[in-house]
Write a protein that holds these residues in place. Structure first.
Motif, PDB file in Angstrom:
ATOM      1  N   GLU A 173      45.083  45.772  46.679  1.00 24.01           N
ATOM      2  CA  GLU A 173      44.658  44.640  45.863  1.00 24.01           C
ATOM      3  C   GLU A 173      44.963  44.827  44.385  1.00 24.01           C
ATOM      4  O   GLU A 173      45.020  43.849  43.635  1.00 24.01           O
ATOM      5  CB  GLU A 173      43.158  44.407  46.028  1.00 24.01           C
ATOM      6  N   GLU A 176      47.435  42.638  42.260  1.00 24.14           N
ATOM      7  CA  GLU A 176      47.063  41.248  42.038  1.00 24.14           C
ATOM      8  C   GLU A 176      46.206  41.077  40.795  1.00 24.14           C
ATOM      9  O   GLU A 176      46.058  39.953  40.283  1.00 24.14           O
ATOM     10  CB  GLU A 176      46.308  40.704  43.254  1.00 24.14           C
ATOM     11  N   LYS A 262      36.856  41.839  40.431  1.00 23.27           N
ATOM     12  CA  LYS A 262      37.099  40.994  41.588  1.00 23.27           C
ATOM     13  C   LYS A 262      35.990  41.237  42.606  1.00 23.27           C
ATOM     14  O   LYS A 262      35.588  42.385  42.829  1.00 23.27           O
ATOM     15  CB  LYS A 262      38.468  41.325  42.180  1.00 23.27           C
TER      16      LYS A 262
END
Length: 287
Positions: A173, A176, A262
């Motif tokens: 991740e 991103e 996030k």
């Protein structure tokens, strides 16, 4: 090989001179803390028992209980005159310091440990049997520690696998995040009606990306996993090493959580802390 600090063993055997019973039990403790309880008749052999115990066990709070039931007849009872003399001298000192003391009943003197002895008892034979039986009990005790240690090691290994999986997921991740920063900044600028300078936008993205970069934390977590697996394979007492490593695990998980921007990363950071706490609880029982 990992050993647990929690175990129990019991041995009882009958001989011509009587019956010997030995119990060894332990719980977790930072250092080695053995306690021996045995009849005064067998007290001289305690030091040998302690030495044998220290050769095999390095950590834990242990209780060793020895019981002896002699089979000799009552007509073989005698008095340890040296022991009786020592008790009488101690009483005389007390009476010299305390006034109006009641007279001492001779039967009370006989009840003092070591005064009344079994003249027919072969104490050397009893001591030899005790040492052999203690070795057998200690062997069973260590076997129990080994079995329990394997269970603890397997439980820790399973959580190490889970940590490795979570770290890998966070790595996937991570790329991103930069795009997320860029999109958020562009959206804020548009909402304010400001003109977007591409170079300035990129500078801000780079700065935020550096602050939120968790590559170092992930690398350290992977390193801690490898070190933990290595320690679990080592011989001897490894509990303190593992306990220190759990602190390092927790430190990286905390840093990772504070940097997370996030929701999915935050959830993974929380799960990491749960797994680390579960491992820490297991480590507390490892020698």
């Amino acid at each position: 090989m990992t050993y647990s600090m929690t175990a129990f063993a019991r041995k009882e055997q009958s001989f011509d001179f009587g019956t010997l019973s030995i119990e060894i039990k332990s719980v977790n403790q930072r250092y080695l803390e053995p306690t021996f309880r045995l009849p005064e008749t067998l007290r001289p052999v305690e030091m040998k028992l302690r030495e044998r115990l220290k050769q095999k066990v390095k950590r834990g709070k242990l209780e060793v209980n020895v019981r002896f039931y002699a089979q000799s007849g009552a007509d073989s009872l005698g008095v340890d005159e040296a022991r009786l003399t020592a008790v009488q001298r101690a009483l005389e000192k007390v009476q010299a310091q305390v006034t109006n003391t009641a007279p001492v009943n001779p039967l009370e003197l006989l009840q003092y440990p070591g005064v009344l002895i079994d003249e027919a008892l072969d104490i050397d034979a009893v001591n030899a049997a005790l040492l052999n039986q203690f070795n057998d009990a200690l062997t069973d005790f260590l076997a129990g520690r080994t079995r329990e240690g394997e269970v603890l090691a397997n439980a820790i290994a399973e959580r190490l696998d889970d940590i490795t999986t979570i770290v890998a997921a966070i790595r996937e991740e991570a790329p991103e995040w930069v795009q997320t920063f860029r999109d958020n900044l562009r959206e804020k600028a548009l909402n304010l009606g400001a003109e977007i300078n591409p170079d300035r936008l990129e500078q801000e993205v780079v700065m935020l990306a550096q602050k939120a970069d968790v590559a170092e934390e992930l690398d350290r977590l992977d390193g801690h996993v490898k070190e933990c697996r290595s320690i679990l394979k080592q011989k001897g007492a490894v509990g303190r090493k593992l306990d220190f490593l759990m602190q390092e695990f927790n430190r990286e998980a905390n840093t990772l959580g504070s940097k997370a921007t996030k929701e999915s990363i935050t959830r993974n950071a929380v799960q990491l802390k749960v797994l680390i706490e579960q491992m820490r609880e297991q480590v507390q029982n490892i020698e």
